[in-house]
Design a protein around this motif. Structure first.
Motif, PDB file in Angstrom:
ATOM      1  N   THR A   2       5.940  -0.214  -2.019  1.00  0.00           N
ATOM      2  CA  THR A   2       7.098  -1.336  -2.205  1.00  0.00           C
ATOM      3  C   THR A   2       6.363  -2.509  -3.001  1.00  0.00           C
ATOM      4  O   THR A   2       5.395  -3.007  -2.657  1.00  0.00           O
TER       5      THR A   2
ATOM      6  N   GLN B 168       6.032   1.798   7.580  1.00  0.00           N
ATOM      7  CA  GLN B 168       6.924   2.982   7.402  1.00  0.00           C
ATOM      8  C   GLN B 168       8.114   2.843   8.070  1.00  0.00           C
ATOM      9  O   GLN B 168       9.008   3.167   7.357  1.00  0.00           O
TER      10      GLN B 168
ATOM     11  N   ARG C 147       0.209   0.451   9.748  1.00  0.00           N
ATOM     12  CA  ARG C 147       0.653   1.830   8.908  1.00  0.00           C
ATOM     13  C   ARG C 147       2.065   2.187   9.689  1.00  0.00           C
ATOM     14  O   ARG C 147       2.940   2.622   8.801  1.00  0.00           O
TER      15      ARG C 147
ATOM     16  N   LYS D  46       0.867  -1.209  -0.207  1.00  0.00           N
ATOM     17  CA  LYS D  46      -0.004   0.129   0.055  1.00  0.00           C
ATOM     18  C   LYS D  46       0.796   1.113   0.010  1.00  0.00           C
ATOM     19  O   LYS D  46       0.529   2.236  -0.390  1.00  0.00           O
ATOM     20  N   GLN D  47       2.043   1.159   0.697  1.00  0.00           N
ATOM     21  CA  GLN D  47       2.843   2.278   0.890  1.00  0.00           C
ATOM     22  C   GLN D  47       4.074   2.285  -0.200  1.00  0.00           C
ATOM     23  O   GLN D  47       4.983   3.049  -0.526  1.00  0.00           O
TER      24      GLN D  47
ATOM     25  N   ILE E  86      10.190   0.659   5.737  1.00  0.00           N
ATOM     26  CA  ILE E  86      10.451   1.221   4.566  1.00  0.00           C
ATOM     27  C   ILE E  86      11.640   2.095   4.748  1.00  0.00           C
ATOM     28  O   ILE E  86      12.379   2.291   3.992  1.00  0.00           O
TER      29      ILE E  86
END
Length: 479
Positions: free
Chosen positions: A35, A464, A460, A32-33, A467
């Motif tokens: 990747t 992050q 969420r 979703k972010q 990431i």
């Protein structure tokens, strides 16, 4: 950013513990972010047929493992937007369960080698391989020894995540020489040697580019002799490349507004939650009474979960003005303890000595409090589910329990649960007694539930953090 997760289990395909929940949910949050995350697993016999029928074979090749030339097939399945690869070899994986076989060293040696060998065949060369627990610990070792100098592989970075340091994959040194084609220089005390044998996990810790574990407090604890499982010295010496990132919870999978297992769905409606409690009391044969607090344990019945503390003060616990429901299986002594307590106190305790996911969800929804007095707890998922279902946690301050449950303060009104520090039965008893007393104060309880409502334990924030870590290791590639 291309990331390959290597793991031995994942929801919904196969699960023995919390590792499977992480591998089933974290990739979705990372995708979703932005990747490109894919997952590779062994193709076990226990994977449900409805998933096997959807798999397509994308590669097959001969894999050299020591003197053996073995068949290796790679199957692919896209599930909930995530690409999963499955390593197929019937000799190693066509058997029930995941672990506990006499040739586990060979089975997971094959898997580690297959992960690296498969990449050109599946057309996916990642920027980073994210390994999980001992079963994948030899991937960084093999990468350094045999693959890092080959052009398609040369840029790859490796991370290993410790989900539970207690399980280290220790086997005979000769097996490591045989399966991995490693010389004696890999098998001394400063390399893979551990407890007289050699360790998959130690290999991952030493040879990976970075290490994570599943909560900040557990990252600190495992650098001490008490929690370090004989690896604390190594972890202290390498703590500059060790980070604790708390596990999240899949808020779509665990949602009391949409959970099909519940009698009455709800979010923040206390009366609707209470309806679930009344229905569960009736189903389990407990006195139906919404005024009596219901305390739940949904857990593996093993010593790690703090059940020795319960054993020590079981008589005093049964004297509290509360009801109990236990769901789980495990060590016979704890199964017998709860069966005995249920027989002796049928109006106080229901012991469901079984694994039933549907019943577990109903218990989360029905309970007022959720007890986790763990001896150690790398992260813990039970307390996160409990709070999602608005059940107030009672926990010992260790590992992820300390990081996710803040103690309730009657002066300030802050806090999301009840906690105790020492691994002591009477400290636990006092804490449970306090929770039961405060349950009788509706304003206090409403405030506790309001505090829990404000917390976000979805993936969420943690995604992050992963990431950010990936980008620090592979700075030329941005998500």
């Amino acid at each position: 950013m291309k990331v390959l997760f290597a793991a031995s289990e994942a929801v919904p395909f196969v699960k023995t513990g919390g590792l499977a929940d992480v591998i089933g949910s974290l990739p979705k949050a990372l995708v979703k972010q932005g990747t490109d995350v894919r997952v590779i697993l062994p193709k076990y016999e226990d994977i449900p047929a409805k998933y096997v029928e959807r798999m397509e074979q994308v590669a097959s090749f001969d894999l050299q493992m020591g003197w053996r030339k073995q068949y290796c097939g790679i199957l692919k399945l896209v599930h909930e937007g995530i690409v999963f690869y499955f390593v197929d070899n019937e000799y190693y994986y066509r058997r029930r369960g995941c672990y506990g076989y006499g040739d586990d060293a060979e089975r997971y040696a094959f898997f580690c080698r297959a992960v690296l060998d498969a990449m050109p065949h599946i057309g996916f060369i990642p920027d980073l391989i994210h390994c999980h627990d001992w079963q994948t610990g030899m991937i960084p070792v093999l990468y350094r020894a045999h693959f890092s100098y080959q052009p398609p592989y040369a840029h790859i970075k490796t991370i290993i995540t410790i989900h539970n340091l207690k399980y280290q994959g220790v086997f005979d040194k000769e097996a490591f020489k045989d399966y991995f084609a490693l010389g004696d220089d890999h098998l001394h005390g400063y390399a893979l040697e551990l407890h007289g044998g050699a360790s998959f996990l130690k290999g991952g810790l030493l040879y990976s580019d970075y290490m994570t574990t599943v909560s900040p407090t557990y990252a600190e604890e495992i650098q001490t002799p008490y929690y370090g499982e004989c690896l604390d010295g190594l972890l202290r010496s390498q703590n500059h490349r060790l980070q604790g990132i708390i596990n999240g919870l899949d808020y779509e999978e665990f949602d009391p507004m949409a959970d099909p297992n519940l009698e009455v769905r709800y979010r923040d409606s206390y009366p609707k939650k209470q309806q679930n409690k009344l229905k569960l009391q009736e189903r389990l044969g407990l006195p139906v009474n919404k005024e009596v607090p219901l305390i739940a344990l949904v857990t593996r019945l093993v010593d790690q979960k703090g059940l020795s503390l319960i054993d020590r003060v079981i008589a005093e616990l049964m004297q509290l003005d509360a009801q109990w429901v236990i769901v789980g299986t495990g060590e016979p002594r704890f199964e017998e303890l709860f069966r005995w307590a249920a027989a002796a106190n049928p109006d106080k305790l229901s012991a469901q000595i079984l694994f039933d996911e549907s019943l577990a969800r109903q218990v989360y929804a029905a309970s007022d409090m959720f007890l986790m007095p763990s001896l150690f707890e790398p992260c813990g998922i039970g307390q996160l589910i409990a709070m999602r279902y608005r059940s107030v946690p009672i926990v010992r301050e260790t590992g992820g329990l300390k990081d996710t449950v803040s103690p309730y303060n009657e002066e300030t009104g802050q806090g999301t649960g009840f906690t105790f520090t020492n691994y002591n039965a009477h400290d636990m008893l006092y804490t449970i007694d306090r929770a039961v007393r405060l349950y009788r104060q509706p304003d206090v309880w409403a405030n506790l539930l309001a505090n829990i409502k404000k917390k976000d334990f979805s993936w969420r924030k943690s995604a992050q953090q992963y990431i950010d870590l990936y980008e620090s290791l592979v700075p030329s590639v941005k998500v």
